[in-house]
Design a protein around this motif. Sequence first.
Motif, PDB file in Angstrom:
ATOM      1  N   TRP A   1      33.889  15.336  13.913  1.00 37.31           N
ATOM      2  CA  TRP A   1      33.256  13.993  13.359  1.00 37.31           C
ATOM      3  C   TRP A   1      32.173  14.668  13.010  1.00 37.31           C
ATOM      4  O   TRP A   1      32.117  14.723  11.252  1.00 37.31           O
ATOM      5  CB  TRP A   1      33.152  12.721  14.384  1.00 37.31           C
ATOM      6  CG  TRP A   1      32.061  11.895  13.393  1.00 37.31           C
ATOM      7  CD1 TRP A   1      32.727  10.668  12.489  1.00 37.31           C
ATOM      8  CD2 TRP A   1      30.200  11.784  13.151  1.00 37.31           C
ATOM      9  NE1 TRP A   1      31.999   9.986  11.720  1.00 37.31           N
ATOM     10  CE2 TRP A   1      30.421  10.331  12.674  1.00 37.31           C
ATOM     11  CE3 TRP A   1      29.591  12.641  13.605  1.00 37.31           C
ATOM     12  CZ2 TRP A   1      28.968  10.430  12.085  1.00 37.31           C
ATOM     13  CZ3 TRP A   1      28.416  11.997  12.926  1.00 37.31           C
ATOM     14  CH2 TRP A   1      28.010  10.801  12.817  1.00 37.31           C
TER      15      TRP A   1
ATOM     16  N   GLU B   1      33.593  17.509  10.365  1.00 34.73           N
ATOM     17  CA  GLU B   1      33.832  16.913   9.016  1.00 34.73           C
ATOM     18  C   GLU B   1      32.482  17.159   8.273  1.00 34.73           C
ATOM     19  O   GLU B   1      32.059  16.475   7.210  1.00 34.73           O
ATOM     20  CB  GLU B   1      34.716  15.407   9.890  1.00 34.73           C
ATOM     21  CG  GLU B   1      35.113  14.328   7.764  1.00 34.73           C
ATOM     22  CD  GLU B   1      35.468  13.111   9.001  1.00 34.73           C
ATOM     23  OE1 GLU B   1      36.904  13.263   8.651  1.00 34.73           O
ATOM     24  OE2 GLU B   1      35.096  12.068   8.583  1.00 34.73           O
ATOM     25  N   HIS B   2      31.115  15.688   8.507  1.00 41.07           N
ATOM     26  CA  HIS B   2      29.850  15.566   8.403  1.00 41.07           C
ATOM     27  C   HIS B   2      29.386  17.099   8.009  1.00 41.07           C
ATOM     28  O   HIS B   2      28.517  16.895   7.376  1.00 41.07           O
ATOM     29  CB  HIS B   2      29.283  15.069   9.167  1.00 41.07           C
ATOM     30  CG  HIS B   2      30.056  13.691   8.934  1.00 41.07           C
ATOM     31  ND1 HIS B   2      29.165  12.108   8.754  1.00 41.07           N
ATOM     32  CD2 HIS B   2      30.873  12.536   9.655  1.00 41.07           C
ATOM     33  CE1 HIS B   2      29.606  11.293   8.288  1.00 41.07           C
ATOM     34  NE2 HIS B   2      30.487  11.296   9.337  1.00 41.07           N
TER      35      HIS B   2
END
Length: 469
Positions: free
Chosen positions: A155, A158-159
């Motif tokens: 995550w 991804e960010h």
Amino acid sequence: MTLDALRLEVPDILETEVAPLADLNEQLAQARLQPAELALQQALSLLFKLNRSAMTLLERQRALQSFSDQYRHYSKAYQGENPPTALFVHLCSELAIGFKRLLLQILQGRQPSRPHLAWCLYMAQHFLAQSLLRHYQLYQEPPPSLWRDSHLLYWIGEHQNCLDEPVAAAFTPQPANTMRGIYQQMLLLALSNPFHLADGECALLFGALSPLAELARLLPWDEDDEIEGPTIDLTEAQPCLSYAQTPEGSADYLRRFELGALLVALHEPAPLQSKAERQLLERVQQHWLGRQQRRHTRADHSSECSLAVGLPAIHAQLLEQRPLRTSAQMLDASAGGARLLCNADQAAQLSVGQLVLLITGSDTPTLALVRWRHLNSEGLHLGLRYLIGLPRSVWLRRAPSAQTHPGVLQSTPAPGNGWHHGLWLPNGQFVEGENVWLQLASAHNQAILPLPPANLVTASVTRYPMQLA
């Protein structure tokens, strides 16, 4: 629930004094002179202490690089069918802890460079992957924290937009060379029924997955998606939800694991792949989609078709304005989607998440999303997910006489006499809560509607659920 890097599982700092590092490499070299298990014990004790000591970012990074070299040395004893010892599994876990702590220091400091952040994320994920692999080699269930941290690292990557940053890391068995690849390598290993593999096959499979894992994709969750594939909840302490589990978490943290391109690539020539690797991949792939491998029966359906690609072309096609279309060959189809083969030069416009209109000889055109793609010597393979409903061209304006913007309205009959509507627009053209004037291409009157929160966002288009009288 909001995912937060501070939730990474790392032990407390017990030593506030900076540990002396001047003679670290000498201590590690002296340890190697001892019998194997004693040497590993001494190296592990040093790492254990350093992971719980205060250090500057540069000091910790240099120390961890030294311990990564030690890992390469000690891992040579556990190649092939030799199972790892408990000490070696502990070393993998401590290395993961070290790189997770380094990541926290990087994120809490000044804005890091993307390559530096990608390297640290990758190394933390790599040693979590090694811990996972070694647990499976010993036929032990990995600790739940391993999956919580793995999902969280993905995550963060991804960010921070560094999932696909290449990292050069020479380890055995070979990991994928990006953050996305090594995370998906872990997921595929977990989905391969690892406790049923023979001694030595787990490490063989991990290496065989290395060049293939990046072909899979984690796609945004959509509750209307009927395409088969594992569901990942990034807040859960498990690789993916079982088919008996109903997704209950926030859609922001749910992903669908799309394996279409990977399944196509498995059947391509791979000169560097050994016969044993090829046979093992063929055997385990049946587990990746679970027992419910397809929700819809898929049949060979070789026929010529064409695609209107992107919202402007779809809008024009629905108005019978004859836009440029992309020729394709349908290879198989089901009630939920189809697999097509296109010319390779169409790859630039046919990205994952692109909206297309599938046009066949006699059937009504079908709205669809590009779900996966794979480029090989045959051409561009596409996996389409059908969007059930009637597609219609609409115009949108910010005021009754303002500039028009094309959109596509997808309308599906609801139980009773109503309809469900989804308004497809290019990403970023309008924003949630903005009032828009909507006009059907076949009507003269306009209706003013506020845009609700989107219920599906891809890399190219956004869908808004609409209530129309």
